[in-house]
Motif scaffolding. Sequence first.
Motif, short mmCIF file in Angstrom:
data_model
loop_
_atom_site.label_atom_id
_atom_site.label_comp_id
_atom_site.label_asym_id
_atom_site.label_seq_id
_atom_site.Cartn_x
_atom_site.Cartn_y
_atom_site.Cartn_z
N THR A 164 36.83 36.91 54.89
CA THR A 164 37.31 36.96 56.28
C THR A 164 38.80 36.64 56.35
N VAL A 165 39.51 37.41 57.19
CA VAL A 165 40.92 37.18 57.47
C VAL A 165 41.05 36.83 58.94
N TYR A 166 41.89 35.83 59.24
CA TYR A 166 42.01 35.33 60.60
C TYR A 166 43.38 35.65 61.18
N LEU A 167 43.38 35.96 62.50
CA LEU A 167 44.62 36.21 63.23
C LEU A 167 44.76 35.13 64.29
N SER A 168 45.93 34.49 64.33
CA SER A 168 46.15 33.43 65.33
C SER A 168 47.51 33.60 65.97
N ASP A 169 47.63 33.08 67.21
CA ASP A 169 48.96 32.99 67.82
C ASP A 169 49.39 31.52 67.74
N SER A 170 50.34 31.13 68.53
CA SER A 170 50.86 29.75 68.44
C SER A 170 49.88 28.72 68.95
N ARG A 171 48.82 29.19 69.66
CA ARG A 171 47.89 28.23 70.25
C ARG A 171 46.56 28.13 69.50
N SER A 172 45.96 29.30 69.14
CA SER A 172 44.62 29.27 68.55
C SER A 172 44.33 30.57 67.81
N VAL A 173 43.19 30.58 67.14
CA VAL A 173 42.73 31.80 66.46
C VAL A 173 42.25 32.79 67.52
N ILE A 174 42.69 34.02 67.43
CA ILE A 174 42.34 35.01 68.46
C ILE A 174 41.45 36.14 67.94
N ALA A 175 41.33 36.26 66.58
CA ALA A 175 40.44 37.28 66.03
C ALA A 175 40.14 36.98 64.57
N GLN A 176 38.98 37.44 64.14
CA GLN A 176 38.66 37.34 62.72
C GLN A 176 38.12 38.69 62.24
N PHE A 177 38.54 39.05 61.02
CA PHE A 177 38.22 40.36 60.46
C PHE A 177 37.44 40.16 59.17
N VAL A 178 36.26 40.73 59.11
CA VAL A 178 35.44 40.66 57.90
C VAL A 178 35.69 41.91 57.07
N LEU A 179 36.06 41.70 55.80
CA LEU A 179 36.39 42.80 54.91
C LEU A 179 35.34 42.93 53.82
N VAL A 180 35.18 44.12 53.30
CA VAL A 180 34.26 44.34 52.18
C VAL A 180 35.05 45.01 51.05
N ASP A 181 34.68 44.67 49.83
CA ASP A 181 35.37 45.21 48.65
C ASP A 181 34.34 45.37 47.54
N ALA A 182 34.13 46.59 47.09
CA ALA A 182 33.11 46.87 46.08
C ALA A 182 33.54 46.34 44.72
N ILE A 183 32.57 45.88 43.94
CA ILE A 183 32.83 45.42 42.57
C ILE A 183 32.97 46.65 41.66
N ARG A 184 33.89 46.59 40.73
CA ARG A 184 34.10 47.72 39.82
C ARG A 184 32.82 47.99 39.02
N SER A 185 32.55 49.27 38.79
CA SER A 185 31.30 49.68 38.18
C SER A 185 31.12 49.13 36.76
N ASP A 186 32.22 48.95 36.05
CA ASP A 186 32.10 48.49 34.66
C ASP A 186 32.51 47.03 34.48
N ALA A 187 32.61 46.29 35.59
CA ALA A 187 33.05 44.89 35.50
C ALA A 187 32.06 44.05 34.70
N SER A 188 30.76 44.20 35.00
CA SER A 188 29.74 43.42 34.28
C SER A 188 29.71 43.78 32.80
N GLN A 189 29.82 45.08 32.51
CA GLN A 189 29.81 45.55 31.12
C GLN A 189 31.01 45.00 30.35
N THR A 190 32.19 44.96 31.01
CA THR A 190 33.40 44.47 30.35
C THR A 190 33.31 42.98 30.06
N VAL A 191 32.80 42.21 31.03
CA VAL A 191 32.64 40.76 30.85
C VAL A 191 31.68 40.48 29.70
N LYS A 192 30.60 41.26 29.64
CA LYS A 192 29.62 41.09 28.56
C LYS A 192 30.26 41.40 27.20
N ALA A 193 31.04 42.48 27.14
CA ALA A 193 31.70 42.86 25.88
C ALA A 193 32.69 41.79 25.44
#
Length: 792
Positions: free
Chosen positions: A600-629
Amino acid sequence: MQLLDCFHCGEPVLTGSQFTTLIDNKEQCMCCPGCQAVSAAIIDAGLTNYYKYRTEPGSKQNAIVPEELSTFSAFDLPEVQQDFVYQNSETSSVSLSIDGITCAACAWLIEHKLKNLAGIVNIQVNTTTERALVTWLPEQLKLSDILNNISAIGYQAAPYQVDEQEVLSKKNSRKFLLRLGLAGFATMQVMMFALALYAGYFTDLEVEYRDYFRWVSLIFAAPVVFYSAQPFYFSAIRSMFSGRLNMDVSVSIAILGAYIASCIATINGNGEVYFESVSMFTFFLLLGRYFEQNARQKASVSSSNLHKLVPLTAHLYKDSGVEEVPAKGLVVGDIILVKPGEVVAADGHIVYGSSCFNEAMLTGEQKPVNKTTTAEVYAGTINVEQPVRVQVTAIGQDQLVSEIIRLQESASNNKPKVALYVDNISNYFTWTILTVAALTYIVWKIYWPEDAFWVTLSVLVATCPCALALATPTAVTCATGIFTRIGVIARKPGVFEKLPLIDHVVFDKTGTLTCGNLELESVTITGTIPEKEALSIAAALEESSLHPIAKAFEPYRRHDMEVLQCQSHIGKGVSGSIGNIEYRLGSAKFVGLSSQEQQTVYLSDSRSVIAQFVLVDAIRSDASQTVKALALSGSKVSIASGDTSTHVDEVAQRVGISDVNKGLSPEGKLTLIRQYQQTSNVAMFGDGINDAPVLAGANLSIAMGSGAAITKSSADIILLGDQLSRYTDAVNVAKLTEKIIKQNLYWALGYNLFIIPLAVTGHVLPYVAALGMSASSLIVVGNSLRLLKVRL
């Protein structure tokens, strides 16, 4: 009467045919002696293609008169340089092909000659590819000055251009074959006469017949000595003038010494002659050099192949429709049509349409990549499916393929420490061999004078350290070619030495273990502003950011929203003022919250938080294979992320990493790396831009690459494409390269240690010595070429 236009600058010719230049076998009129001199210099420099492919006339050269124009001044013209000189903010870089390089001593001589010039920033010479990569300050030094200085020490240099280089290579190969063929023919003839002379020892050959055979042998050996063996003499002379001895010195002394001694014996009518030995070992030496030359060319073709993938023509949109034009004539801002099956002619971004592109020539990955409007496409890649319109953003030396070629050449020119040691050893080795040869001659002259000369010849030839000089550069050049093939770019020296030593790999999360293509999943408004405005504010704040998060907000950018005093807070977020209101966008802690939700990324002005944004990011297809290797290879694996959310733990669990460190600032990451370095050699994966401090602090740094990352990243290695497994491939290549270099050095040193006692004690004939020395060099080159057969 209609006035002709100057062929060079396009201005009217007022002097008739007073000034002309022969271009493509046709006299072309020039308007003044300056244009005549410049055009002649361009033709003399072998740059005829400039006139074939130029899109604008050259600049008028009133101020230049022929006597003021040096041999290489044509290379200083901006319109000529655009094809091969890369202009940076303060420096210029060029790849030069250099004719006459035979060994490491040649490279040393050229490097030390140019390093003394004011304005030279860097110079690297590769003996395998016979090219030099030169970086200089154009305000202090001209390219023609560099070329003149190289010419002054006996080498011919010119900017490396694929087409011209191929023509030159074929020309040199034909000349070399002529030398080799002449030596072979003469050797056969001289050997026949030698057999008659040897037979005479047993049948009492009459003196007049013996002298006849000697004189005929002298005549047949002469072209071998004075023509075929010329490359050895020129190389030896250059090295001696530089105060440094190379391997061709001992060869030249042997050839000339044997021939002169044989001539004296023939003239005086007594003593031994060695015409057959001179001819035979010259032939064997040339034969070895010929095979070696072919092998070296095979090791260095990858960059040429990259150049050839860029098409010569493009389909340009004009007012009258689509017209086929030379690709070199494109300028930034042009709109070109790329049809299905066609190769992209220049770097740019798609302005209309969508398609898949095969980027295997850049990344080594054959799977096509989907590209839509605004996506970047690169010269040399192939449009697979649909026609698209592309706006050109880079041409010539600014294109990604040119940058890759420069980095590849820089990597192949970088010398491992062992190569520097070998260069020094080779110099001392030559002095040692000359000393041993002199002592051998003295001893044999005292005790066995009739054999002193040929034994000394054998020592000089058999112990030539050619194989020692070729042991490292050929292997590194081959390995660099493999790196390019699999989409690995080595930016800095020492990569091949560092990779096998790494035993702890640390990953950043975003853009490394994950794809880095963050997308907005949901928006929660906690203030009074509308969702659309919150997104526009976030997009405006992220506009100048290089972090992967910024891409998620690009679609919501409003061009009428201006950010003042925008500032990036590394590892935290960004801040700035919009309409007199100060905003912050970043982590929970950065905006004043105590807890962080997942991704989550938050947006605020000088007084308070005014919005929050939830982001998604896929894991690389060969990440698990590389870590194992990596784990199987014995490397420890950790995560060091600036993200404080639970998403870090989720990614770690899915790819199989137990050592997780999150919520770290760049300084915190650097501290962690230094802690690991107390017991391990650490490689750090980062985005290459925001993680500059920690990347610089690691033993080896790696970044996942894109077109922008290649030029902006501070990493040692960039992995093009989306495959983390290319890192483990690179490690395997580096380990094999290290193994082959060691094998080459063991062989080269072992052969010389074995052959020296045999040659000194008279157990090696001169032509056998030449054959052994050539075979030794070929074994080293052939062993290095095994790298090119590696399939990953």
